[in-house]
Design a protein around this motif. Structure first.
Motif, PDB file in Angstrom:
ATOM      1  N   LYS A  21      71.353  16.171 -26.830  1.00 52.66           N
ATOM      2  CA  LYS A  21      70.611  17.213 -27.531  1.00 52.66           C
ATOM      3  C   LYS A  21      71.028  18.877 -27.062  1.00 52.66           C
ATOM      4  CE  LYS A  21      66.954  16.622 -29.376  1.00 52.66           C
ATOM      5  NZ  LYS A  21      65.360  16.565 -29.391  1.00 52.66           N
ATOM      6  N   SER A  22      71.236  19.418 -25.336  1.00 56.09           N
ATOM      7  CA  SER A  22      71.106  20.105 -25.192  1.00 56.09           C
ATOM      8  C   SER A  22      72.602  21.237 -24.805  1.00 56.09           C
ATOM      9  CB  SER A  22      70.296  20.132 -23.480  1.00 56.09           C
ATOM     10  OG  SER A  22      70.839  21.201 -22.437  1.00 56.09           O
ATOM     11  N   GLY A  23      72.803  20.374 -26.054  1.00 56.47           N
ATOM     12  CA  GLY A  23      74.390  21.212 -26.171  1.00 56.47           C
ATOM     13  C   GLY A  23      75.746  20.449 -25.493  1.00 56.47           C
ATOM     14  N   HIS A  24      75.898  19.826 -24.474  1.00 57.76           N
ATOM     15  CA  HIS A  24      76.892  19.083 -23.929  1.00 57.76           C
ATOM     16  C   HIS A  24      77.914  18.196 -24.519  1.00 57.76           C
ATOM     17  CE1 HIS A  24      74.646  21.777 -20.377  1.00 57.76           C
ATOM     18  NE2 HIS A  24      73.890  20.519 -21.259  1.00 57.76           N
ATOM     19  N   GLU A  25      78.813  17.784 -23.930  1.00 58.83           N
ATOM     20  CA  GLU A  25      80.029  16.960 -24.176  1.00 58.83           C
ATOM     21  C   GLU A  25      79.188  15.786 -23.379  1.00 58.83           C
ATOM     22  OE1 GLU A  25      84.863  16.037 -24.147  1.00 58.83           O
ATOM     23  OE2 GLU A  25      83.892  18.104 -24.077  1.00 58.83           O
ATOM     24  N   VAL A  26      79.330  14.807 -24.051  1.00 57.71           N
ATOM     25  CA  VAL A  26      79.328  13.773 -22.906  1.00 57.71           C
ATOM     26  C   VAL A  26      79.658  12.146 -22.282  1.00 57.71           C
ATOM     27  CG1 VAL A  26      76.357  11.848 -22.103  1.00 57.71           C
ATOM     28  CG2 VAL A  26      76.070  15.161 -23.505  1.00 57.71           C
ATOM     29  N   GLN A  27      79.887  12.106 -21.838  1.00 64.92           N
ATOM     30  CA  GLN A  27      80.438  10.240 -21.868  1.00 64.92           C
ATOM     31  C   GLN A  27      79.939   9.535 -21.222  1.00 64.92           C
ATOM     32  OE1 GLN A  27      84.385  11.195 -20.093  1.00 64.92           O
ATOM     33  NE2 GLN A  27      86.169   9.817 -22.155  1.00 64.92           N
ATOM     34  N   VAL A  28      80.264   8.109 -21.398  1.00 65.00           N
ATOM     35  CA  VAL A  28      78.692   7.381 -20.963  1.00 65.00           C
ATOM     36  C   VAL A  28      79.741   6.035 -20.380  1.00 65.00           C
ATOM     37  CG1 VAL A  28      76.986   5.485 -21.138  1.00 65.00           C
ATOM     38  CG2 VAL A  28      76.942   7.898 -21.619  1.00 65.00           C
ATOM     39  N   ILE A  29      79.478   5.904 -19.259  1.00 65.99           N
ATOM     40  CA  ILE A  29      80.792   4.275 -18.295  1.00 65.99           C
ATOM     41  C   ILE A  29      79.855   3.621 -17.986  1.00 65.99           C
ATOM     42  CG2 ILE A  29      82.272   4.473 -16.582  1.00 65.99           C
ATOM     43  CD1 ILE A  29      83.320   6.744 -16.503  1.00 65.99           C
ATOM     44  N   ASP A  30      80.383   2.358 -18.533  1.00 69.55           N
ATOM     45  CA  ASP A  30      79.442   0.871 -17.656  1.00 69.55           C
ATOM     46  C   ASP A  30      79.818   0.124 -17.647  1.00 69.55           C
ATOM     47  OD1 ASP A  30      76.275   0.759 -17.202  1.00 69.55           O
ATOM     48  OD2 ASP A  30      77.032  -1.193 -17.473  1.00 69.55           O
ATOM     49  N   ARG A  31      79.988  -1.132 -17.011  1.00 69.77           N
ATOM     50  CA  ARG A  31      80.840  -1.869 -16.212  1.00 69.77           C
ATOM     51  C   ARG A  31      80.386  -3.389 -17.960  1.00 69.77           C
ATOM     52  NH1 ARG A  31      77.895  -4.388 -10.973  1.00 69.77           N
ATOM     53  NH2 ARG A  31      75.897  -4.610 -11.969  1.00 69.77           N
ATOM     54  N   ALA A  32      79.891  -3.159 -18.685  1.00 69.81           N
ATOM     55  CA  ALA A  32      78.724  -3.842 -19.132  1.00 69.81           C
ATOM     56  C   ALA A  32      79.797  -3.558 -20.386  1.00 69.81           C
ATOM     57  CB  ALA A  32      77.157  -4.179 -19.548  1.00 69.81           C
ATOM     58  N   LYS A 212      75.250   8.799 -30.185  1.00 67.34           N
ATOM     59  CA  LYS A 212      76.813   8.462 -30.621  1.00 67.34           C
ATOM     60  C   LYS A 212      76.452   9.825 -31.963  1.00 67.34           C
ATOM     61  CE  LYS A 212      77.956   3.964 -29.706  1.00 67.34           C
ATOM     62  NZ  LYS A 212      78.135   2.501 -30.158  1.00 67.34           N
ATOM     63  N   LEU A 213      75.609   9.813 -32.603  1.00 68.63           N
ATOM     64  CA  LEU A 213      75.548  10.490 -33.800  1.00 68.63           C
ATOM     65  C   LEU A 213      75.949  12.331 -33.424  1.00 68.63           C
ATOM     66  CD1 LEU A 213      72.790   9.138 -36.205  1.00 68.63           C
ATOM     67  CD2 LEU A 213      75.483   9.467 -36.303  1.00 68.63           C
ATOM     68  N   LEU A 214      75.606  12.490 -31.949  1.00 65.53           N
ATOM     69  CA  LEU A 214      75.356  13.891 -31.591  1.00 65.53           C
ATOM     70  C   LEU A 214      76.804  14.117 -30.979  1.00 65.53           C
ATOM     71  CD1 LEU A 214      71.734  13.379 -29.852  1.00 65.53           C
ATOM     72  CD2 LEU A 214      72.428  14.981 -31.994  1.00 65.53           C
ATOM     73  N   GLY A 215      77.377  12.977 -30.702  1.00 70.27           N
ATOM     74  CA  GLY A 215      78.627  13.164 -30.277  1.00 70.27           C
ATOM     75  C   GLY A 215      78.593  12.427 -29.185  1.00 70.27           C
ATOM     76  N   VAL A 216      78.209  11.428 -28.610  1.00 73.37           N
ATOM     77  CA  VAL A 216      78.038  10.945 -26.945  1.00 73.37           C
ATOM     78  C   VAL A 216      79.491   9.609 -27.069  1.00 73.37           C
ATOM     79  CG1 VAL A 216      76.981   9.682 -25.476  1.00 73.37           C
ATOM     80  CG2 VAL A 216      76.020  11.381 -26.148  1.00 73.37           C
ATOM     81  N   GLU A 217      80.207   9.862 -25.860  1.00 68.94           N
ATOM     82  CA  GLU A 217      81.044   8.525 -26.559  1.00 68.94           C
ATOM     83  C   GLU A 217      81.079   7.619 -24.974  1.00 68.94           C
ATOM     84  OE1 GLU A 217      85.954   7.857 -25.001  1.00 68.94           O
ATOM     85  OE2 GLU A 217      84.888  10.511 -24.728  1.00 68.94           O
ATOM     86  N   PHE A 218      81.022   6.384 -25.394  1.00 73.97           N
ATOM     87  CA  PHE A 218      80.714   5.004 -24.129  1.00 73.97           C
ATOM     88  C   PHE A 218      81.723   4.185 -24.155  1.00 73.97           C
ATOM     89  CE2 PHE A 218      76.483   6.108 -26.399  1.00 73.97           C
ATOM     90  CZ  PHE A 218      75.440   5.990 -25.048  1.00 73.97           C
TER      91      PHE A 218
END
Length: 419
Positions: A21-32, A212-218
Motif C-alpha cells: 500500500k505504501s508503494g513498494h514492490e513486495v515478495q513474501v517467502i514461506d516454507r508452507a 496480490k491485487l496490490l502486486g505482492v508475490e508469494f
C-alpha cells in the motif's frame, strides 16, 4: 523499493500488505503451502488490546509452581537440558517486578490499541470478512480471590483509558447468557467491551488475496536457507528456489526468526511456547458463547467463530517440538464443558498445536538491526493476531523513514542491553 518479507503468517502477510500500500514492490517467502499455516492457523481468535500484558509479572513465579501442580494446569515444562530455555527463563524472571511489568505493559497496550484500530480501518476499506465479532472479552472469575485480584489489572486499564466493566454474576449472564447452563460456579467477571474476535487463518488468507491485487508475490513451499551479508549489508536471501535479492528484508518468521539471524551476531531472545486449541462445531447456538470468555482458573480462552467455538490455552515449554500431545486436550475440554456444556460436539472437534514466539519481557521486537537492510517484526507471543496490523504499519513507517504513530522506543532490539 523492493522488499522481501520472510514469513507468511498473520504478521508477515499484514506487513506485505501495508508495504505494498505504501508503494513498494513486495515478495513474501514461506516454507508452507499457504498463508497462516503454522502459528496463525488455529489460535484462540482474540483481538485483545485490553489484555495486552506481559507474562512476566509480579507473583508469576509462585503461580507457576501452583500451575505445574494442577491436574489441568495452564503451564507445562518438559524436563530436559535446554540452555536456551534456562537463559530465557532467567531473563523472564528479571522482568517479574512491579516496575518492569508496568514498563513492559506500557509498551504493549498502545501498540495493541493502535493495531485494533488499524484492523477496523482495514476491514472498512477492504470489505474483508473473517467471522469477526465486536462483542468484547469477558474474563470469568470462579472465586472471590480472583475477583479481588483484578484490582491491579483495573488500575492499569485506567492508566491507559481502556474501557472496562467489573461485573457480578448476574451481569455476566447478561452478556453471556449461555453461562446459565454452566456446571461450575463463578462469582463475576471483568469485561473489556472494545475487544474483538475473528478467525486469524481466514483473515490472513483473505488479506493475502488483497495483497496480490496490490502486486505482492508469494513464494510458498520455499525453504529459507540462510542470508548473505557483505560489508555489514544484507545482499540476498538464499532459498530452496535460488538466491533472491531486494533493497530491504523483513524477518517475520515467528519462532524461526532467531535461528535465521543468530549466525550474523543478532541474538533474538525469543523462545517457542507451545499452545493448543480445539475447534468445535456448534450444535446449539443458544448454548454457545456470544464472544470470548477467558477462564481465569485454567487460563483458557473460549471464542465464538461463526458456527464454531475455538478453545485455546496451555503454555508448554518443550523446545521446538510441535508434535500434538493428545493428553493436553484435557485442560481445554475441562474448561469448555464446565462453562458451555451443551453447545458443541467434542467428538467432532479438531485439535491443533502451535509454537508462539515469546520474548522474556513481553513486547515484540520491531525495527532495524545492525545489518543494513535487515528489519525485524517478530516475537509477538500470544498477541500476533492482536498486534499484527499495528506492527505491520510500524515497520512500514520505519522502512519508509517516516515517524510511526506509536512510540517505538521500547519495541526495538536495542532494549536488550543495546544488542
Amino acid at each position: 523499493m523492493k522488499v522481501i518479507v520472510l514469513g507468511a503468517g498473520v504478521v508477515g502477510v499484514t506487513t506485505a500488505y501495508y508495504l505494498a500500500k505504501s508503494g513498494h514492490e513486495v515478495q513474501v517467502i514461506d516454507r508452507a503451502h499457504q498463508p497462516a499455516n503454522e502459528t496463525s492457523f488455529a489460535n484462540a481468535g482474540q483481538i485483545s488490546a485490553g489484555y495486552a500484558s506481559p507474562w512476566a509479572a509480579p507473583g508469576v513465579p509462585l503461580k507457576a509452581i501452583k500451575w505445574l501442580l494442577m491436574k489441568h494446569g495452564p503451564l507445562l515444562i518438559k524436563p530436559r537440558i535446554d540452555p536456551e530455555l534456562i537463559t530465557w527463563m532467567m531473563q523472564m524472571l528479571r522482568n517479574c517486578t512491579s516496575s518492569r511489568y508496568a514498563l513492559n505493559r506500557s509498551r504493549m497496550v498502545p501498540l495493541a490499541e493502535y493495531s485494533r484500530d488499524s484492523l477496523r480501518l482495514l476491514r472498512l476499506e477492504s470489505g474483508i470478512s473473517y467471522d469477526e465479532r465486536s462483542e468484547g472479552t469477558l474474563q470469568l472469575f470462579r472465586t472471590a480471590k480472583q475477583l479481588d485480584n483484578s484490582a491491579s489489572d483495573i488500575e492499569i486499564l485506567k492508566q491507559f483509558d481502556v474501557p472496562y466493566r467489573l461485573m457480578d454474576k448476574a451481569a455476566c449472564l447478561e452478556v453471556e447468557p449461555a453461562l446459565a447452563q454452566s456446571a461450575d460456579t463463578f462469582v463475576g467477571g471483568l469485561q473489556l467491551p472494545e475487544d474483538e474476535t475473528g478467525d486469524c487463518h481466514i483473515f490472513t488468507k483473505e488479506l493475502a488475496e488483497k495483497a496480490k491485487l496490490l502486486g505482492v508475490e508469494f513464494l510458498f513451499d520455499t525453504e529459507i536457507n540462510h542470508l548473505e551479508v557483505d560489508g555489514g549489508k544484507l545482499t540476498s536471501v538464499v532459498t530452496s528456489k535460488g538466491k533472491l535479492q531486494a533493497d530491504s528484508y523483513v524477518v517475520a518468521l515467528g519462532t524461526a526468526s532467531r535461528s535465521l539471524v543468530v549466525p550474523y551476531g543478532i541474538n533474538l531472545p525469543i523462545y517457542p511456547v507451545k499452545g493448543y486449541s480445539m475447534t468445535v462445531p456448534i450444535s446449539d447456538a443458544d448454548a454457545a458463547p456470544v464472544s470470548t470468555v477467558m477462564d481465569e482458573t485454567y487460563k483458557v480462552a473460549i471464542t465464538r467463530l461463526g458456527d464454531r467455538v475455538r478453545i485455546g490455552g496451555t503454555a508448554e515449554l518443550s523446545g521446538y517440538d510441535n508434535s500434538l500431545a493428545l493428553k493436553r486436550r484435557g485442560a481445554l475440554e475441562r474448561s469448555f464443558t464446565s462453562l458451555f456444556p451443551n453447545s458443541g460436539d467434542l467428538n467432532k472437534a479438531s485439535f491443533w498445536s502451535g509454537l508462539r514466539p515469546m520474548t522474556p519481557d513481553g513486547p515484540p521486537i520491531i525495527g532495524t538491526t545492525k545489518i543494513e537492510g535487515l528489519y525485524l517484526n517478530t516475537g509477538h507471543g500470544t498477541l500476533g493476531w492482536t498486534m499484527a496490523c499495528g506492527s505491520a504499519r510500524v515497520v512500514t513507517d520505519i522502512i519508509d523513514g517516516a515517524t510511526p504513530d506509536v512510540d517505538t522506543a521500547g519495541l526495538s532490539l536495542t532494549r536488550y542491553h543495546g544488542a
